[in-house]
Design a protein around this motif. Structure first.
Motif, PDB file in Angstrom:
ATOM      1  N   SER A   1       0.828  -1.210   0.000  1.00  0.00           N
ATOM      2  CA  SER A   1       0.000   0.000   0.000  1.00  0.00           C
ATOM      3  C   SER A   1       0.861   1.258   0.000  1.00  0.00           C
ATOM      4  CB  SER A   1      -0.923  -0.009   1.229  1.00  0.00           C
ATOM      5  OG  SER A   1      -1.815  -1.104   1.163  1.00  0.00           O
ATOM      6  N   ALA A   2       2.008   1.209   0.687  1.00  0.00           N
ATOM      7  CA  ALA A   2       2.913   2.357   0.691  1.00  0.00           C
ATOM      8  C   ALA A   2       3.561   2.548  -0.677  1.00  0.00           C
ATOM      9  CB  ALA A   2       3.986   2.167   1.758  1.00  0.00           C
ATOM     10  N   TRP A   3       3.844   1.429  -1.357  1.00  0.00           N
ATOM     11  CA  TRP A   3       4.488   1.494  -2.672  1.00  0.00           C
ATOM     12  C   TRP A   3       3.515   1.940  -3.752  1.00  0.00           C
ATOM     13  CZ3 TRP A   3       4.619  -2.945  -6.478  1.00  0.00           C
ATOM     14  CH2 TRP A   3       5.409  -2.626  -7.585  1.00  0.00           C
ATOM     15  N   ARG A   4       2.301   1.392  -3.688  1.00  0.00           N
ATOM     16  CA  ARG A   4       1.285   1.730  -4.692  1.00  0.00           C
ATOM     17  C   ARG A   4      -0.011   2.130  -4.001  1.00  0.00           C
ATOM     18  NH1 ARG A   4       1.912  -0.095  -9.949  1.00  0.00           N
ATOM     19  NH2 ARG A   4      -0.003   1.097 -10.256  1.00  0.00           N
ATOM     20  N   PRO A   5      -0.091   3.345  -3.472  1.00  0.00           N
ATOM     21  CA  PRO A   5      -1.319   3.774  -2.783  1.00  0.00           C
ATOM     22  C   PRO A   5      -2.548   3.752  -3.685  1.00  0.00           C
ATOM     23  CG  PRO A   5       0.179   5.626  -3.133  1.00  0.00           C
ATOM     24  CD  PRO A   5       0.945   4.391  -3.455  1.00  0.00           C
ATOM     25  N   ASP A   6      -2.318   3.815  -4.994  1.00  0.00           N
ATOM     26  CA  ASP A   6      -3.468   3.752  -5.902  1.00  0.00           C
ATOM     27  C   ASP A   6      -4.168   2.392  -5.830  1.00  0.00           C
ATOM     28  OD1 ASP A   6      -0.884   3.013  -7.064  1.00  0.00           O
ATOM     29  OD2 ASP A   6      -2.020   2.539  -8.883  1.00  0.00           O
ATOM     30  N   TRP A   7      -3.385   1.335  -5.503  1.00  0.00           N
ATOM     31  CA  TRP A   7      -4.003   0.025  -5.317  1.00  0.00           C
ATOM     32  C   TRP A   7      -4.962   0.045  -4.133  1.00  0.00           C
ATOM     33  CZ3 TRP A   7       0.737  -3.829  -5.805  1.00  0.00           C
ATOM     34  CH2 TRP A   7       1.196  -3.798  -7.122  1.00  0.00           C
ATOM     35  N   LEU A   8      -4.542   0.731  -3.073  1.00  0.00           N
ATOM     36  CA  LEU A   8      -5.388   0.814  -1.885  1.00  0.00           C
ATOM     37  C   LEU A   8      -6.711   1.489  -2.224  1.00  0.00           C
ATOM     38  CD1 LEU A   8      -5.694   0.423   1.181  1.00  0.00           C
ATOM     39  CD2 LEU A   8      -4.605   2.658   1.475  1.00  0.00           C
ATOM     40  N   GLN A   9      -6.627   2.571  -2.976  1.00  0.00           N
ATOM     41  CA  GLN A   9      -7.849   3.281  -3.359  1.00  0.00           C
ATOM     42  C   GLN A   9      -8.697   2.435  -4.285  1.00  0.00           C
ATOM     43  OE1 GLN A   9      -7.296   7.334  -4.480  1.00  0.00           O
ATOM     44  NE2 GLN A   9      -9.367   7.594  -5.271  1.00  0.00           N
ATOM     45  N   PHE A  10      -8.048   1.707  -5.183  1.00  0.00           N
ATOM     46  CA  PHE A  10      -8.776   0.840  -6.111  1.00  0.00           C
ATOM     47  C   PHE A  10      -9.602  -0.198  -5.341  1.00  0.00           C
ATOM     48  CE2 PHE A  10      -8.888  -3.282  -8.278  1.00  0.00           C
ATOM     49  CZ  PHE A  10      -9.612  -2.964  -9.412  1.00  0.00           C
ATOM     50  N   TRP A  11      -8.960  -0.879  -4.374  1.00  0.00           N
ATOM     51  CA  TRP A  11      -9.662  -1.914  -3.630  1.00  0.00           C
ATOM     52  C   TRP A  11     -10.730  -1.321  -2.710  1.00  0.00           C
ATOM     53  CZ3 TRP A  11     -10.025  -6.556  -5.161  1.00  0.00           C
ATOM     54  CH2 TRP A  11      -8.979  -7.150  -5.873  1.00  0.00           C
ATOM     55  N   TYR A  12     -10.470  -0.114  -2.218  1.00  0.00           N
ATOM     56  CA  TYR A  12     -11.497   0.551  -1.393  1.00  0.00           C
ATOM     57  C   TYR A  12     -12.747   0.792  -2.227  1.00  0.00           C
ATOM     58  CZ  TYR A  12     -13.804   4.054   1.505  1.00  0.00           C
ATOM     59  OH  TYR A  12     -14.722   4.742   2.259  1.00  0.00           O
ATOM     60  N   GLU A  13     -12.539   1.276  -3.434  1.00  0.00           N
ATOM     61  CA  GLU A  13     -13.683   1.580  -4.294  1.00  0.00           C
ATOM     62  C   GLU A  13     -14.380   0.309  -4.755  1.00  0.00           C
ATOM     63  OE1 GLU A  13     -11.882   3.904  -7.316  1.00  0.00           O
ATOM     64  OE2 GLU A  13     -11.868   5.756  -6.131  1.00  0.00           O
ATOM     65  N   GLN A  14     -13.594  -0.765  -4.979  1.00  0.00           N
ATOM     66  CA  GLN A  14     -14.195  -2.017  -5.402  1.00  0.00           C
ATOM     67  C   GLN A  14     -15.069  -2.625  -4.296  1.00  0.00           C
ATOM     68  OE1 GLN A  14     -14.041  -3.695  -8.441  1.00  0.00           O
ATOM     69  NE2 GLN A  14     -13.201  -1.732  -9.125  1.00  0.00           N
ATOM     70  N   LEU A  15     -14.589  -2.514  -3.047  1.00  0.00           N
ATOM     71  CA  LEU A  15     -15.292  -3.163  -1.941  1.00  0.00           C
ATOM     72  C   LEU A  15     -16.313  -2.271  -1.254  1.00  0.00           C
ATOM     73  CD1 LEU A  15     -12.236  -5.035  -0.355  1.00  0.00           C
ATOM     74  CD2 LEU A  15     -14.037  -6.014  -1.785  1.00  0.00           C
ATOM     75  N   LEU A  16     -16.006  -0.972  -1.159  1.00  0.00           N
ATOM     76  CA  LEU A  16     -16.861  -0.081  -0.387  1.00  0.00           C
ATOM     77  C   LEU A  16     -17.380   1.113  -1.174  1.00  0.00           C
ATOM     78  CD1 LEU A  16     -14.716   0.048   2.897  1.00  0.00           C
ATOM     79  CD2 LEU A  16     -16.687  -1.411   2.434  1.00  0.00           C
ATOM     80  N   GLY A  17     -16.837   1.233  -2.359  1.00  0.00           N
ATOM     81  CA  GLY A  17     -17.161   2.432  -3.112  1.00  0.00           C
ATOM     82  C   GLY A  17     -18.531   2.389  -3.765  1.00  0.00           C
ATOM     83  N   GLY A  18     -18.841   3.442  -4.397  1.00  0.00           N
ATOM     84  CA  GLY A  18     -20.109   3.567  -5.097  1.00  0.00           C
ATOM     85  C   GLY A  18     -20.096   4.856  -5.886  1.00  0.00           C
ATOM     86  N   TRP A  19     -21.177   5.613  -5.756  1.00  0.00           N
ATOM     87  CA  TRP A  19     -21.271   6.873  -6.489  1.00  0.00           C
ATOM     88  C   TRP A  19     -20.792   8.060  -5.654  1.00  0.00           C
ATOM     89  CZ3 TRP A  19     -22.063   6.596 -11.501  1.00  0.00           C
ATOM     90  CH2 TRP A  19     -22.679   5.454 -12.008  1.00  0.00           C
ATOM     91  N   GLN A  20     -20.320   7.751  -4.393  1.00  0.00           N
ATOM     92  CA  GLN A  20     -19.896   8.861  -3.563  1.00  0.00           C
ATOM     93  C   GLN A  20     -18.548   9.407  -4.019  1.00  0.00           C
ATOM     94  OE1 GLN A  20     -20.103   5.721  -2.623  1.00  0.00           O
ATOM     95  NE2 GLN A  20     -18.576   5.154  -1.072  1.00  0.00           N
TER      96      GLN A  20
END
Length: 224
Positions: free
Chosen positions: A57-76
């Motif tokens: 996550s420290a190396w590729r923070p974009d991965w963290l955001q990607f998985w957040y949006e995949q699991l918890l994200g939506g239209w927010q």
């Protein structure tokens, strides 16, 4: 898991009696299913996985955001830093817990335990048992422990004070080889018997049986 039968126990007892008939030394044989629980190994692997998750996550923070949006994200809107860090903490703890639970399966835990660690734990347990069961219990301080740990498929030979003065680790090489070879073929009793015969030959050479020799330790296989 390798097991021992009543016939195996009788075979070992007979071999001890035969070996001690030619020597004043005493042979103690101990077999145990496993020498250590290796709980720390499971903990270490769980920590490694958790640290790797944090490092990724420290190396590729974009991965963290990607998985957040995949699991918890939506239209927010995009997650805040606080939300991402909370998600990372939960994910890391979850990974740690899952790996720790998986590592409770002993075959996997043993497979992932370094050979050097197994060797140290088996040796430490063998020495502790020898100190409790055989060290100094013979008049001539000529006891020898043959210790077999079945799960690790490792063995140790530990000798008493008088024997150590006349031997070294190389003395028991043939006995160790014979023991481990049979254990790896699934014949632990045959391996123990082979080791007893070779240890008995060494004892007969250095500590021949005297007329007043007594059997100071029972001739039986001790199972822990």
């Amino acid at each position: 898991m390798i097991t021992l039968t009543d016939a195996d126990r009788q075979k070992v007892s007979a071999a001890i009696a035969a070996a001690e008939a030619k020597s004043s030394g005493e042979i103690v044989t101990v077999a145990t299913p496993i020498s250590d629980a290796y709980h720390d190994v499971g903990l270490h692997w769980a920590l490694v996985v958790m640290i790797l998750a944090l490092a990724a996550s420290a190396w590729r923070p974009d991965w963290l955001q990607f998985w957040y949006e995949q699991l918890l994200g939506g239209w927010q809107a995009d997650p805040t830093l606080s939300e991402l860090l909370t998600f990372l903490m939960v994910a890391a703890v979850l990974k740690f817990t899952v790996v720790l639970l998986i590592m409770k399966w002993m075959p996997l835990r043993l497979a992932l335990t370094p050979a050097a660690t197994k060797h140290r734990r088996v040796r430490r347990r063998a020495v502790a048992i020898f100190q409790a069961a055989a060290a100094g219990r013979t008049a001539g301080k000529s006891g020898v422990l043959i210790y077999l740990s079945l799960a690790e498929r490792r063995a140790e030979i530990v000798a008493d004070e008088a024997i150590l003065k006349l031997t070294d680790d190389h003395t028991w090489g043939e006995a160790m080889h014979a023991l481990i070879s049979e254990v790896r073929e699934g014949r632990p009793a045959d391996g123990i018997v082979a080791a007893i015969e070779r240890v008995g030959a060494v004892l007969a050479e250095h500590f021949p049986r005297s007329a007043d020799d007594k059997n100071e330790i029972p001739d039986k296989l001790i199972e822990l």
